[in-house]
Design an enzyme around this catalytic site. Structure first.
Site, PDB file in Angstrom:
ATOM      1  N   ASP A   1      13.344   5.385   7.900  1.00 56.60           N
ATOM      2  CA  ASP A   1      14.335   6.277   8.493  1.00 56.60           C
ATOM      3  C   ASP A   1      15.591   5.445   8.738  1.00 56.60           C
ATOM      4  O   ASP A   1      15.702   4.309   8.256  1.00 56.60           O
ATOM      5  CB  ASP A   1      13.785   6.872   9.801  1.00 56.60           C
ATOM      6  CG  ASP A   1      14.341   8.274  10.085  1.00 56.60           C
ATOM      7  OD1 ASP A   1      15.583   8.417  10.066  1.00 56.60           O
ATOM      8  OD2 ASP A   1      13.544   9.194  10.333  1.00 56.60           O
ATOM      9  N   ILE A   2      16.528   5.977   9.494  1.00 56.88           N
ATOM     10  CA  ILE A   2      17.714   5.198   9.813  1.00 56.88           C
ATOM     11  C   ILE A   2      17.306   4.012  10.690  1.00 56.88           C
ATOM     12  O   ILE A   2      16.295   4.058  11.396  1.00 56.88           O
ATOM     13  CB  ILE A   2      18.793   6.057  10.505  1.00 56.88           C
ATOM     14  CG1 ILE A   2      18.293   6.576  11.857  1.00 56.88           C
ATOM     15  CG2 ILE A   2      19.218   7.211   9.597  1.00 56.88           C
ATOM     16  CD1 ILE A   2      19.381   7.274  12.658  1.00 56.88           C
ATOM     17  N   PRO A   3      18.062   2.913  10.647  1.00 56.17           N
ATOM     18  CA  PRO A   3      17.633   1.702  11.349  1.00 56.17           C
ATOM     19  C   PRO A   3      17.317   1.891  12.821  1.00 56.17           C
ATOM     20  O   PRO A   3      16.314   1.356  13.315  1.00 56.17           O
ATOM     21  CB  PRO A   3      18.819   0.751  11.135  1.00 56.17           C
ATOM     22  CG  PRO A   3      19.394   1.163   9.822  1.00 56.17           C
ATOM     23  CD  PRO A   3      19.264   2.662   9.804  1.00 56.17           C
TER      24      PRO A   3
ATOM     25  N   LYS B   1      -7.852   0.278   9.994  1.00 59.47           N
ATOM     26  CA  LYS B   1      -6.524   0.814   9.688  1.00 59.47           C
ATOM     27  C   LYS B   1      -6.447   2.280  10.104  1.00 59.47           C
ATOM     28  O   LYS B   1      -7.309   3.084   9.746  1.00 59.47           O
ATOM     29  CB  LYS B   1      -6.222   0.697   8.195  1.00 59.47           C
ATOM     30  CG  LYS B   1      -4.830   1.225   7.805  1.00 59.47           C
ATOM     31  CD  LYS B   1      -4.535   1.002   6.337  1.00 59.47           C
ATOM     32  CE  LYS B   1      -5.160   2.053   5.444  1.00 59.47           C
ATOM     33  NZ  LYS B   1      -4.467   3.374   5.566  1.00 59.47           N
TER      34      LYS B   1
ATOM     35  N   ASP C   1      -0.728   1.928  10.007  1.00 58.41           N
ATOM     36  CA  ASP C   1      -0.151   2.106   8.668  1.00 58.41           C
ATOM     37  C   ASP C   1       0.624   3.425   8.614  1.00 58.41           C
ATOM     38  O   ASP C   1       0.135   4.429   8.098  1.00 58.41           O
ATOM     39  CB  ASP C   1      -1.305   2.101   7.649  1.00 58.41           C
ATOM     40  CG  ASP C   1      -0.837   2.359   6.230  1.00 58.41           C
ATOM     41  OD1 ASP C   1       0.325   2.064   5.911  1.00 58.41           O
ATOM     42  OD2 ASP C   1      -1.662   2.861   5.427  1.00 58.41           O
TER      43      ASP C   1
ATOM     44  N   THR D   1      -0.097   1.869  -4.495  1.00 58.80           N
ATOM     45  CA  THR D   1      -1.043   1.575  -5.571  1.00 58.80           C
ATOM     46  C   THR D   1      -1.510   2.822  -6.297  1.00 58.80           C
ATOM     47  O   THR D   1      -2.161   2.726  -7.341  1.00 58.80           O
ATOM     48  CB  THR D   1      -2.262   0.813  -5.027  1.00 58.80           C
ATOM     49  OG1 THR D   1      -2.825   1.536  -3.924  1.00 58.80           O
ATOM     50  CG2 THR D   1      -1.875  -0.580  -4.567  1.00 58.80           C
TER      51      THR D   1
ATOM     52  N   LYS E   1       4.153   3.391   7.707  1.00 57.72           N
ATOM     53  CA  LYS E   1       5.205   3.233   6.692  1.00 57.72           C
ATOM     54  C   LYS E   1       6.546   3.795   7.169  1.00 57.72           C
ATOM     55  O   LYS E   1       7.158   4.637   6.501  1.00 57.72           O
ATOM     56  CB  LYS E   1       4.793   3.899   5.384  1.00 57.72           C
ATOM     57  CG  LYS E   1       3.483   3.393   4.799  1.00 57.72           C
ATOM     58  CD  LYS E   1       3.129   4.147   3.522  1.00 57.72           C
ATOM     59  CE  LYS E   1       1.816   3.674   2.927  1.00 57.72           C
ATOM     60  NZ  LYS E   1       0.633   4.057   3.744  1.00 57.72           N
TER      61      LYS E   1
ATOM     62  N   GLY F   1     -11.303   1.622   1.812  1.00 59.71           N
ATOM     63  CA  GLY F   1     -11.604   2.857   2.518  1.00 59.71           C
ATOM     64  C   GLY F   1     -12.903   3.481   2.097  1.00 59.71           C
ATOM     65  O   GLY F   1     -13.974   3.162   2.612  1.00 59.71           O
ATOM     66  N   ARG F   2     -12.837   4.396   1.145  1.00 55.98           N
ATOM     67  CA  ARG F   2     -13.978   5.221   0.787  1.00 55.98           C
ATOM     68  C   ARG F   2     -15.234   4.462   0.354  1.00 55.98           C
ATOM     69  O   ARG F   2     -16.348   4.914   0.659  1.00 55.98           O
ATOM     70  CB  ARG F   2     -13.550   6.228  -0.287  1.00 55.98           C
ATOM     71  CG  ARG F   2     -12.741   7.381   0.297  1.00 55.98           C
ATOM     72  CD  ARG F   2     -11.963   8.161  -0.745  1.00 55.98           C
ATOM     73  NE  ARG F   2     -10.781   7.430  -1.175  1.00 55.98           N
ATOM     74  CZ  ARG F   2      -9.791   7.969  -1.880  1.00 55.98           C
ATOM     75  NH1 ARG F   2      -9.861   9.249  -2.224  1.00 55.98           N
ATOM     76  NH2 ARG F   2      -8.746   7.252  -2.215  1.00 55.98           N
TER      77      ARG F   2
END
Length: 239
Positions: free
Chosen positions: A65-67, A33, A60, A120, A62, A210-211
């Site tokens: 914004d506007i479409p 990722k 990743d 999360t 995310k 991850g960690r």
């Protein structure tokens, strides 16, 4: 859906560290990722370079914004060869549908398009701070329903919500769960966590870790141990 169910989050500051981790791990054991920190440091070419090493890459970022802007960003991300990418469900139905249409135009392998529900690391207090009533569970259920209605392949959610979402949306709705911590590992800044075996048993398709892997003295050994933990519960590492 076949292949490794573990996605290792490359939350590192630059390409040197990312490539070092990629070389210690294996595409047969995990996917990778790329998040905001690494993407900002290295740019889109890193997606292509990791894919050239044989890795499936989850981009990743995310998008929210506007479409039109989100649609164009999704087109560019798909062209990089990402295996999976995401947009934020809080952008609303028009934005989600625009993202879906953009990804559907991708040449070659079409990346999985997921919606981010509620992070999360956040809980009821953070919802109240921004004026959102209810609980994380109820919010995630609404946003997952919006993602499904908009044609997305699935959502990113807490493993705590996986069982409910699996029941609501069926076996083909992809559930990706961050906040995974092997038994005995520190929670760090995550709040709603489960162990890898618990998350798979709850209905998750893919686990983001991850960690516990990237900061382990031997990242590959840590990754193999997590795959073993899943296997001990009689669960396959492939769908």
């Amino acid at each position: 859906m076949t292949g490794p169910r573990l996605i290792v989050a490359l939350d590192v500051p630059g390409e040197k560290q990312a490539r070092a981790l990629a070389e210690q791990l294996s595409p047969a054991l995990c996917r990778l990722k790329i998040g905001l920190e690494l993407y900002t440091a290295c740019g889109p070419s890193l997606v292509e370079r990791l894919a050239a090493l044989g890795y499936d890459v989850f981009l990743d970022l995310k998008f929210h914004d506007i479409p039109t802007t989100v649609a164009r960003a999704c087109e560019r991300a798909a062209a990089l060869g990402a295996w999976m990418m995401n947009v934020h469900c809080l952008g609303g139905e028009a934005m989600l549908q625009a993202a879906r249409a953009a990804v559907d135009k991708a040449a070659g392998r079409r990346p999985l398009l997921l919606g981010v529900t509620w992070l999360t690391s956040s809980g009821t207090d953070e919802m109240a701070q921004i004026g959102m009533p209810g609980s994380p569970d109820s919010l995630v259920a609404r946003l997952a329903g919006l993602a499904s209605k908009s044609g997305l392949d699935g959502v990113v959610c807490s493993a705590h919500e996986a069982n409910t979402l699996r029941a609501a949306h069926g076996k083909n709705f992809v559930l990706v769960t961050p906040g995974i911590r092997p038994r005995g590992a520190a929670a760090d800044d995550q709040r709603r966590t489960l162990t890898p075996g618990e998350a798979i048993a709850a209905g998750a398709n893919y686990l983001v870790i991850g960690r516990p892997v990237t900061r382990a003295p031997d990242p590959r050994a840590a990754l193999e141990a997590i795959n073993t933990e899943i296997g001990k519960k009689g669960l396959r590492t492939e769908d």
